[in-house]
Design a protein around this motif. Sequence first.
Motif, mmCIF file in Angstrom:
data_model
loop_
_atom_site.group_PDB
_atom_site.id
_atom_site.type_symbol
_atom_site.label_atom_id
_atom_site.label_comp_id
_atom_site.label_asym_id
_atom_site.label_seq_id
_atom_site.Cartn_x
_atom_site.Cartn_y
_atom_site.Cartn_z
ATOM 1 N N TYR A 65 6.021 4.228 -1.956
ATOM 2 C CA TYR A 65 6.429 3.683 -0.661
ATOM 3 C C TYR A 65 7.743 4.234 -0.141
ATOM 4 C CZ TYR A 65 3.169 0.382 -2.663
ATOM 5 O OH TYR A 65 2.069 -0.167 -3.263
ATOM 6 N N TYR B 73 6.317 1.509 6.014
ATOM 7 C CA TYR B 73 5.088 2.023 5.392
ATOM 8 C C TYR B 73 3.890 1.267 5.973
ATOM 9 C CZ TYR B 73 1.985 3.668 1.659
ATOM 10 O OH TYR B 73 0.972 4.268 0.942
ATOM 11 N N ALA C 267 1.021 -0.951 -1.716
ATOM 12 C CA ALA C 267 1.812 -0.360 -0.654
ATOM 13 C C ALA C 267 2.466 -1.391 0.241
ATOM 14 C CB ALA C 267 0.907 0.517 0.189
#
Length: 394
Positions: free
Chosen positions: A83, A345, A374
Amino acid sequence: MKKVAEIFLILALVCAGCTVVCGAVSAEEMRTFVDDVGREVVLPAEIDAVSPSGPLAQIVLYSLDPDLFVSVSSSFDSVETKYIDPRLLTLPVTGQFYGSKASTMNPESIMELNKQLHIDVVLDIGEAKETMKPDLDDIQSKTNVAFAFVTQNKLSDIPGSYLKLGELLDRKEQGGRLSAYATALLAEFDAGMKTIGGAKKSLIYVTSIDGNSVSMVGNGSYHAEVLDYVGNNIAAPVTSSSGTGDGYTMEDILQLNPDYIIVSYTGDHAYYNKIMSDPMWRSLTAVQNGNVYEAPYGPYNWMGAPPSVHRLLSLMWLGNLMYPEVFDYSINDRVKEFYSLFFHYDLTDAELSDLMIYAKPNASSTPVPTKAPAPLFGVLAGLAAAAVFAGRRC
């Protein structure tokens, strides 16, 4: 000769004027910032080179602007790197000023690195302590590098800290955006928890299992703030300051018999798998009712470790999990929003499923290997609320 003298006089006056002007420009390019322990820190008007002083500062600075980093306090593990901006993976490691790894940051290393990095400010974030002002004054005088401290300890500190950071680092727009998000979320949960009142569900947070030995985060711990807020954390009052909590036996757990069990993430889901398959654990009400959930991990453990702004994720997750009739929203949408805003992200649906593989109802009791999770964005609402909050600080 007289003419030559006149020329020299004119040149001298011009040079003097230039010196005054340049001095004025130089002064105008600097500013004074008062940090959260009352220190007046002289900084450039524009900030573009920041070193974090520890893991909390590293997490929070990243949410504000990853481009500001010229060093990192610690390297990133294999889960975090998914990330993190790849540029940060190549930066020098400055170390940590406070905490168990405090000795890794020292004046000599800061001075040496500053020769190449030209650091505008070293950022420290956390809980204000009595020794902090003299500590920071001391290392600043030894290194001739500016150090500034911003308080962000409790959940309620988050909105104000982002406004302060926006001012400190000349990133007021992003600071205001993050502050508004946190303000709106905390207001939403204050209202929701008032509705729930005394009907909180009981829960425990298991951080490790080793045979008959179990570690849990105790009631009243700094690391248990979210647990204590959204549920009835029935672990005993904290005795250890460690993020892994205190030690218990399996017999202790059987006597507690909580409504919900939250378990810390491991790469192979070992703790979750143990609880779901062990006959002794399966005698607990939470296991029988399918109320065992593994805390998502990526880039950080949502439950803390270290406890920073990503605890807002655990707040949204546990609220929706335990009281869906009160916190009635799509947790998928909320997680994606948060990762986008705080971690920069954008999660795909597949990544989100991996991330929350054992964090949702009806999860399979047979773990399978999963890729690292993520990060993403958070619901942006209530910019007006942030303005009100900022007004109260003035």
